[in-house]
Design a protein around this motif. Structure first.
Motif, mmCIF file in Angstrom:
data_model
loop_
_atom_site.group_PDB
_atom_site.id
_atom_site.type_symbol
_atom_site.label_atom_id
_atom_site.label_comp_id
_atom_site.label_asym_id
_atom_site.label_seq_id
_atom_site.Cartn_x
_atom_site.Cartn_y
_atom_site.Cartn_z
ATOM 1 N N GLY A 292 -1.783 -3.829 -1.702
ATOM 2 C CA GLY A 292 -2.182 -4.333 -2.437
ATOM 3 C C GLY A 292 -2.951 -4.045 -3.413
ATOM 4 N N THR A 293 -2.725 -3.014 -3.794
ATOM 5 C CA THR A 293 -3.764 -2.504 -4.941
ATOM 6 C C THR A 293 -3.894 -2.872 -6.295
ATOM 7 N N GLY A 294 -2.732 -3.523 -6.643
ATOM 8 C CA GLY A 294 -3.155 -4.155 -8.253
ATOM 9 C C GLY A 294 -2.420 -2.424 -8.828
ATOM 10 N N SER A 295 -1.376 -1.880 -8.341
ATOM 11 C CA SER A 295 -1.204 -0.674 -9.226
ATOM 12 C C SER A 295 0.401 -0.163 -8.148
ATOM 13 N N GLY B 74 7.175 7.188 4.122
ATOM 14 C CA GLY B 74 8.078 6.658 3.351
ATOM 15 C C GLY B 74 7.429 6.176 1.628
ATOM 16 N N THR B 75 8.657 5.123 1.615
ATOM 17 C CA THR B 75 8.798 4.979 -0.552
ATOM 18 C C THR B 75 7.624 3.571 0.049
ATOM 19 N N PRO B 76 6.890 3.744 -1.290
ATOM 20 C CA PRO B 76 6.105 2.546 -1.229
ATOM 21 C C PRO B 76 6.222 1.296 -2.177
ATOM 22 N N PRO B 77 5.252 0.023 -1.763
ATOM 23 C CA PRO B 77 6.025 -0.723 -2.675
ATOM 24 C C PRO B 77 5.633 -1.120 -3.655
ATOM 25 N N SER B 78 6.206 -0.749 -4.969
ATOM 26 C CA SER B 78 5.201 -1.688 -6.193
ATOM 27 C C SER B 78 4.175 -2.838 -5.476
ATOM 28 N N PRO B 79 3.632 -2.600 -7.053
ATOM 29 C CA PRO B 79 2.047 -3.535 -6.705
ATOM 30 C C PRO B 79 2.734 -5.139 -6.177
ATOM 31 N N GLY B 80 1.672 -5.410 -5.039
ATOM 32 C CA GLY B 80 1.910 -6.772 -4.578
ATOM 33 C C GLY B 80 2.732 -7.007 -3.531
ATOM 34 N N SER C 258 1.788 -6.413 10.113
ATOM 35 C CA SER C 258 1.552 -5.523 8.116
ATOM 36 C C SER C 258 0.555 -4.649 8.541
ATOM 37 N N VAL C 259 0.065 -3.723 7.607
ATOM 38 C CA VAL C 259 -0.796 -2.968 6.670
ATOM 39 C C VAL C 259 -1.103 -3.186 5.377
ATOM 40 N N THR C 260 -2.034 -4.329 4.391
ATOM 41 C CA THR C 260 -2.452 -4.518 2.780
ATOM 42 C C THR C 260 -3.415 -3.226 2.564
ATOM 43 N N LEU C 261 -2.581 -2.117 1.479
ATOM 44 C CA LEU C 261 -3.302 -1.319 0.835
ATOM 45 C C LEU C 261 -3.923 -1.913 -0.070
ATOM 46 N N ASN C 262 -5.699 -1.989 0.081
ATOM 47 C CA ASN C 262 -6.565 -2.259 -1.384
ATOM 48 C C ASN C 262 -7.532 -0.920 -1.669
#
Length: 112
Positions: free
Chosen positions: A29-32, A51-57, A95-99
């Motif tokens: 959820g960082t937008g980056s 692990g492999t980080p997800p793309s923005p959103g 789930s955990v959203t990183l902001n």
């Protein structure tokens, strides 16, 4: 004494004594963009790849298991450098959203 015994019994029946952290979904959820995603038990210095980080959103499953609940998550955030999300509770979460934003800093949202 009976009240104390009943309280102990209620705690035992209400849930497992040692839940621990297990697999969860990580939401970016960082937008980056994120890179070099890692995790450590809170209060330690032993960072491990997560692990492999997800793309923005986006969302990505994280295969993770540990008897503890409190962790720090760290990633390199495009345009911001290394960011740490401290004291992330990974017990009983879906789930955990990183902001992150420049004025509010870094925080997490949970889906339990």
């Amino acid at each position: 004494m009976k009240k104390l015994a009943l309280a102990a019994l209620a705690l035992t029946v209400s849930g497992p004594a040692f839940a621990g952290a297990s697999n969860f979904t990580l939401v970016n959820g960082t937008g980056s963009g994120l890179a070099e995603l890692s995790i450590r038990r809170e209060g330690t210095q032993d960072w491990k790849p997560l692990g492999t980080p997800p793309s923005p959103g986006a969302r990505a499953p994280m295969n993770f298991s540990d008897p503890d609940c409190a962790f720090d998550i760290r990633a390199n955030v495009a345009g911001a450098g290394s960011v740490t999300w401290a004291d992330v509770n990974l017990c009983a979460v879906k789930s955990v959203t990183l902001n992150r934003d420049g004025s509010a800093g870094a925080w997490v949202d949970y889906d339990r």
